[in-house]
Design a protein around this motif. Structure first.
Motif, PDB file in Angstrom:
ATOM      1  N   THR A  73      28.670  32.462 -11.502  1.00  0.00           N
ATOM      2  CA  THR A  73      28.924  31.870 -10.858  1.00  0.00           C
ATOM      3  C   THR A  73      27.305  33.021 -10.003  1.00  0.00           C
ATOM      4  OG1 THR A  73      30.807  31.147  -9.755  1.00  0.00           O
ATOM      5  CG2 THR A  73      29.210  31.345  -8.236  1.00  0.00           C
ATOM      6  N   CYS A  74      26.056  31.605  -9.937  1.00  0.00           N
ATOM      7  CA  CYS A  74      25.319  32.287  -8.941  1.00  0.00           C
ATOM      8  C   CYS A  74      24.818  31.037  -7.927  1.00  0.00           C
ATOM      9  CB  CYS A  74      24.046  32.677  -9.455  1.00  0.00           C
ATOM     10  SG  CYS A  74      22.499  33.220  -8.802  1.00  0.00           S
ATOM     11  N   ASP A  75      24.837  31.810  -6.649  1.00  0.00           N
ATOM     12  CA  ASP A  75      25.051  31.128  -5.705  1.00  0.00           C
ATOM     13  C   ASP A  75      25.905  29.480  -5.560  1.00  0.00           C
ATOM     14  OD1 ASP A  75      22.505  32.674  -4.327  1.00  0.00           O
ATOM     15  OD2 ASP A  75      21.065  31.269  -5.692  1.00  0.00           O
ATOM     16  N   ASN A  76      26.664  30.135  -5.845  1.00  0.00           N
ATOM     17  CA  ASN A  76      27.694  29.588  -6.240  1.00  0.00           C
ATOM     18  C   ASN A  76      27.964  28.150  -6.698  1.00  0.00           C
ATOM     19  OD1 ASN A  76      29.338  30.441  -3.635  1.00  0.00           O
ATOM     20  ND2 ASN A  76      27.456  28.810  -2.489  1.00  0.00           N
ATOM     21  N   VAL A  77      26.540  28.336  -7.485  1.00  0.00           N
ATOM     22  CA  VAL A  77      27.121  27.423  -9.046  1.00  0.00           C
ATOM     23  C   VAL A  77      27.062  28.493 -10.243  1.00  0.00           C
ATOM     24  CG1 VAL A  77      25.472  25.515 -10.088  1.00  0.00           C
ATOM     25  CG2 VAL A  77      25.275  25.984  -7.987  1.00  0.00           C
ATOM     26  N   ILE A  78      28.378  27.144 -10.745  1.00  0.00           N
ATOM     27  CA  ILE A  78      28.950  28.001 -12.213  1.00  0.00           C
ATOM     28  C   ILE A  78      27.691  27.581 -12.808  1.00  0.00           C
ATOM     29  CG2 ILE A  78      30.366  28.025 -14.226  1.00  0.00           C
ATOM     30  CD1 ILE A  78      32.374  27.548 -11.531  1.00  0.00           C
ATOM     31  N   LEU A  79      26.877  28.372 -13.616  1.00  0.00           N
ATOM     32  CA  LEU A  79      26.112  28.312 -14.407  1.00  0.00           C
ATOM     33  C   LEU A  79      26.304  28.144 -16.279  1.00  0.00           C
ATOM     34  CD1 LEU A  79      23.298  30.829 -13.095  1.00  0.00           C
ATOM     35  CD2 LEU A  79      23.281  27.797 -13.403  1.00  0.00           C
ATOM     36  N   PRO A  80      25.988  27.135 -16.775  1.00  0.00           N
ATOM     37  CA  PRO A  80      26.394  26.539 -18.056  1.00  0.00           C
ATOM     38  C   PRO A  80      26.685  27.991 -19.232  1.00  0.00           C
ATOM     39  CG  PRO A  80      24.354  26.003 -18.536  1.00  0.00           C
ATOM     40  CD  PRO A  80      24.673  26.658 -16.779  1.00  0.00           C
ATOM     41  N   THR A  81      25.979  28.920 -18.947  1.00  0.00           N
ATOM     42  CA  THR A  81      25.960  30.915 -19.994  1.00  0.00           C
ATOM     43  C   THR A  81      25.837  31.663 -19.391  1.00  0.00           C
ATOM     44  OG1 THR A  81      23.588  30.839 -20.353  1.00  0.00           O
ATOM     45  CG2 THR A  81      25.138  28.796 -21.929  1.00  0.00           C
ATOM     46  N   PHE A  82      26.535  33.006 -19.839  1.00  0.00           N
ATOM     47  CA  PHE A  82      26.414  33.802 -19.060  1.00  0.00           C
ATOM     48  C   PHE A  82      24.714  34.308 -19.307  1.00  0.00           C
ATOM     49  CE2 PHE A  82      30.359  34.473 -20.607  1.00  0.00           C
ATOM     50  CZ  PHE A  82      31.290  34.494 -19.505  1.00  0.00           C
ATOM     51  N   LYS A  83      23.642  34.028 -20.528  1.00  0.00           N
ATOM     52  CA  LYS A  83      22.585  33.901 -19.778  1.00  0.00           C
ATOM     53  C   LYS A  83      22.016  33.729 -19.546  1.00  0.00           C
ATOM     54  CE  LYS A  83      18.749  33.952 -23.822  1.00  0.00           C
ATOM     55  NZ  LYS A  83      18.132  33.354 -25.114  1.00  0.00           N
TER      56      LYS A  83
END
Length: 977
Positions: free
Chosen positions: A378-388
């Motif tokens: 999660t970055c800026d309250n957005v869950i991103l699809p991958t750790f990369k």
């Protein structure tokens, strides 16, 4: 610090008529007792060598069954031996038989290699001793090239001693055969103890590998009658080793303890089944790991949310498949019931080729208190699809798109000229894959100022941007790139049709040095030559005479701080430039270079190699445009010469002789060098006083060519009677009487009485308002980088406003070493000249440049104020040098760590650091209104105290804080003065 003690005489001393196999139980017990005593003697806060903060001990058994140990010690910063202390820690000589008969006997008995080496001794390989004995004689200890010091080994002619080794023959022994040792340990334990100082990570890695290699093994073949070959691997276990194993004696010891932490992707942890599989599948503890329990801990323990994964073992113990708070240790301030211990957490190393697992591990070292795997993505309250993707969004990865993002940030500032300068820095300092694509995308933004100028001159606001404006921008890029001996064609950019010219001069280097207004330069000469004092007048008249008669000469101006040296050399530069001639201004440090119009660092101007050699030359082609510049040069002024290494100085001489086709010093060019040998001398990595003295230009073959002039009248520090000026000279020349602790007493009127660091900061920075005025006139000076980082961190916390943290992209330059240097280790590397991994800044805070980006405007040492902090660029305003007030854009650049550090590290970071405080080395050449010399730890190098105290303009504005008193050390190498 490594120790390799052996007790081969144990069995003979205790049982002179028995072999080592007769009483292995007693041998093992005696060895265990001696080993325990030895470790306690060396380690701990009051160890023999000082405060030992970590150690590794390993027992190794020789082929004939007798044991010895390898011991590697890490000392804290205060106890760590400096090069000048090496002789006190380690000796490699035979003591005087009259003054120390016991030491003489023990060295000959235990610490002689051979003599003489042969195939019979087992150390002879390829016609030479594999331990490199006999060693060469050395009159003094100095830093070696292979990560170990070259210890003092004096020949009999140098005052060394000889001896005779007892045995079948009385063989003469010299210092060439002595194994490095510590004489006190040798006398205490009466056995062979080899002591070495590890100077670099290369030697430390070797020692650790050697200590952990285990017993020697052999692979051999058994041939049977059926001609089937079976290979077996085995190792020899002697009686002593067998007894020690049976009795449970330790073969390894280390402190602090290391807890290995698991790392895995969601539901991919290893699970081990034993017995009934169906029953164990329902066991809730089966899937628990240190990682999953860490996330559970962060959900239920508020303190754990402030920790990184690697920090957990310091405060929690792994007991019964879960993390529990420590019940003993050091109390954690502000957290009742929490205890801390010196335990290290280490996450298992993961190769970059493992994909998402590598990026997941990277996040674990930057995200505090994650409660789930999703939180890490999660970055800026957005869950991103991958750790990369999460790593890239957090700025932990560097990709090809970073250069485009950098220019996009610059485009938003609407500053075309700084944007063009930024583009040049990216091309010359970074590896841009497709420069043409970046140019095509941002050429309109880079040419916008030419468009506005065209609209104003034609009084037509409707003129659109066209190829003419782009061509002018390309011409600007061409001009800037030529200063780095590059062209736009080198980067596959379009060639501009607009050709820069000035009275037929196409050489951009020469053109830049002829751009000075001759009338303005003459006005400066007419005004300032009337202000010269008698000493300055002598130098000025002699230099002017050489200029008029085209006389080649080498002049050295010995000028202590405050004697008007910069005023004088700038006047001489103006004298030459007023007549339309070329005068080059260079300095050994970036700060000093910024104080001269057109000044550049010597390394930048002469292309001096970073690693000097005895017979080296500069990277200048005889047929290049910069060589044409030197052939047209009338005068070279070199400030701060004592700081440059002799080899670098001689490289410039050899290059100019070749370029100018004149076998005269510096190619026959009038050269004025100036400086003060009381100030800082060349930096020799891990070098002792003798190394520094040998690197000084006074040891150069050129020194005898100099005509000497002296400036003595202090124009800066005046107190009526001139007492403080004389006091500074006495410090620089080591003429002040020292007390019993070998320290000098400082005058009471410059001492600052403070309760700690915070009060010192309040004294020098009573207010952070008007940063341009405050930070251009005030600074805290410290001797060590560690102290500078601590003060800057404290100041940035107190500085008003929101902070922004920039993390560096760290990688190894050799791909095969990627798993040898984990990411967290590369992040922790902090050495001189390398920007920090985590760079914390605030708007209005002061910063200092650590690399030459665009000399002479942006030199190493240029001080600036942060005006804006974008994701990929920092907008700053210069507060020092002749370019004061100009706005610049600073990008991330790739910086390779010096080969001398033995770490193949490449760090991509903004080449800056905060400079509320700066090291005394960085401050040399600067003059400030208010100076606080913070001596929590004393100075450690020649001239440091003298330089620090002479940075202020007036005595009343110089303050010194000494931790615990009013006296401090003053290091002076008298032989250099």
């Amino acid at each position: 610090m490594t120790c390799n003690p052996k007790w081969p005489e144990i069995s003979n001393n205790l049982f002179p008529h028995q072999s080592e196999n007769d009483r292995p139980d007693l041998i093992a017990r005696v060895f265990e007792l001696k080993k325990t005593v030895f470790i306690k003697y060396l380690t701990g806060s009051e160890g023999f060598f000082g405060n030992c903060i970590a150690h590794v001990v390993c027992v190794e058994y020789q082929n004939r069954g007798l044991p010895h140990i390898h011991c590697l010690l890490w000392l804290d910063e205060a106890s760590k031996p400096r090069p000048q202390d090496y002789d006190r820690f380690v000796q490699a000589e035979i003591p005087d038989p009259d003054e120390d008969p016991e030491g003489h006997r023990l060295v000959l008995k235990h610490m002689i290699h051979g003599p003489y080496c042969s195939t019979a001794t087992g150390c002879w390989k390829n016609g030479a001793c594999r331990h490199r004995y006999p060693r060469s004689y050395a009159p003094y200890t100095r830093c070696g090239d292979d990560s170990y010091p070259i210890y003092r080994r004096r020949s009999p002619e140098m005052g060394g001693f000889e001896g005779h080794q007892e045995g079948r023959q009385r063989r003469p022994v010299t210092n060439q055969w002595v194994v490095p040792h510590n004489l006190y340990l040798l006398k205490t334990f009466d056995c062979h103890i080899n002591v070495e100082i590890c100077c670099s990570i290369k030697s430390i890695k070797y020692v650790i590998k050697y200590a952990m290699k285990g017993s020697d093994q052999a692979t051999y073949a058994l041939r049977t009658n059926d001609e089937i070959t079976e290979y077996l691997t085995g190792r020899y276990i002697g009686p002593s080793e067998a007894v020690a194993s049976i009795l449970g004696f330790s073969v390894h010891d280390r402190k602090p303890a290391v807890i290995r932490l698991g790392v895995h992707l969601p539901n991919e942890q290893q699970v081990f089944f034993a017995g009934n599989v169906h029953e164990q599948r329902n066991n809730p503890n089966m899937a628990k790991t240190t990682l999953t329990e860490f996330m559970d801990l962060c959900r239920r323990d508020h303190f754990a949310k402030t920790l990184l994964y690697v920090d957990v073992p310091r405060f929690y113990t792994w007991t019964k498949e879960r993390w529990q708070r420590r019940k003993q240790g050091r109390p954690v301030e502000g957290n009742p019931g929490m205890f801390e211990d010196d335990i290290l957490g280490r996450v298992y190393t993961v190769s970059p080729r493992t994909g998402d697992l590598y990026y997941f591990r990277l996040l674990l070292h930057h995200v505090r208190g994650p409660t789930s795997f999703e939180v890490l993505r999660t970055c800026d309250n957005v869950i991103l699809p991958t750790f990369k993707d999460a790593c890239r969004e957090m700025g932990l990865l560097q990709g090809d798109a970073v250069w485009r993002e950098t220019l996009e940030d610059a485009e938003r500032t609407r500053l075309p000229r700084p944007m063009r300068d930024l583009f040049v820095v990216l091309l010359t300092q970074s590896e841009v894959d497709n420069p043409l694509d970046l140019w095509e995308h941002f050429k309109d933004a880079m040419a916008e100022d030419y468009l506005l100028a065209h609209r104003r001159s034609a009084n037509d606001p409707n003129i659109a941007i066209n190829e003419r404006h782009h061509d002018l921008a390309l011409s600007y890029l061409q001009q800037k790139l030529q200063l780095s001996n590059r062209t736009v064609a080198h980067f596959h950019l379009p060639t501009p049709t607009t050709v820069l010219h000035h009275e037929g001069i196409a050489n951009i280097h020469l053109l830049r040095e002829l751009q000075y207004d001759t009338e303005e330069q003459q006005r400066i000469v007419d005004e300032r030559q009337l202000l010269l004092n008698d000493e300055q007048r002598v130098v000025y008249d002699f230099a002017c005479g050489c200029i008029r008669t085209n006389q080649s000469s080498m002049i050295f101006i010995d000028a202590p701080g405050g004697t008007g040296k910069t005023f004088l050399i700038n006047l001489i530069l103006s004298k030459v430039r007023a007549s339309g001639e070329v005068a080059l201004a260079v300095a050994s440090s970036g700060i000093a270079a910024t104080l001269m119009p057109g000044g550049r660092t010597a390394h930048s101007r002469f292309q001096i190699p970073l690693t000097p050699r005895e017979d080296g030359v500069c990277n200048i082609d005889k047929n290049s445009t910069i060589a044409d510049l030197f052939r047209s040069t009338k005068l070279i002024v070199w400030d701060g010469c004592p700081m440059i290494r002799r080899e670098s100085f001689e490289s410039v001489d050899r290059t100019l002789r070749d370029v100018c086709d004149k076998d005269e010093p510096f190619g026959g060019i009038l050269t004025i060098c100036c400086g003060d040998f009381r100030q800082l001398l060349p930096v020799v990595k891990r070098g002792c006083d003798a190394d520094v003295e040998n690197a000084c230009i006074k040891k150069s073959y050129l020194w005898q060519s100099f005509g000497m002039f002296h400036l003595r009248t202090n124009m800066r520090l005046t107190d009526g009677s001139g007492q403080f000026s004389r006091f500074l000279l006495d410090i620089g020349e080591d003429r002040i009487e020292k007390n019993a602790d070998d320290e000098i007493d400082l005058p009471e009127d410059i001492l600052l009485t403070a309760s700690g660091l915070d009060e010192c900061i309040d004294t020098i920075y009573p207010s952070f308002a008007n940063p341009m005025e405050v930070f251009s006139a005030r600074s805290i000076l410290v001797p060590l980088n560690e102290m500078m980082r601590n003060i800057n961190s404290r100041c940035i916390t107190r500085f008003p406003g929101a902070s922004k943290e920039y993390a560096a992209f760290n990688s190894v330059t050799e791909g095969t070493n990627a798993t040898h240097f984990p990411t967290e280790f590369l992040d922790s590397v902090e050495v001189s000249g390398l920007p920090p991994h985590n760079l914390e800044l605030k708007k209005g805070s002061p910063i200092i440049l650590m690399r030459n980006l665009d000399p002479p405007k942006l030199c190493n040492g240029t001080c600036m104020i942060v005006e804006d902090m974008l994701r990929n660029i920092i907008v700053a305003r210069i507060i020092s040098s002749t370019f004061e007030g100009e706005t610049v854009m600073l990008p991330r650049i790739r910086i390779n760590l010096s080969e001398a550090e033995d770490i193949p590290l490449q760090r991509c970071q903004f080449p800056i650091q905060s400079c509320f405080a700066m090291t005394i080395h960085k401050a040399q050449g600067q003059t400030m209104e208010n100076v606080l010399v913070y001596l929590e730890k004393p100075v450690f190098q020649h001239g440091q105290l003298y330089v620090a105290l002479s940075r202020g303009k007036r005595k009343e504005n110089v303050r010194v804080y000494v931790n615990g008193g009013s006296s401090t050390k003053n290091i002076v190498i008298r032989s250099v003065l």
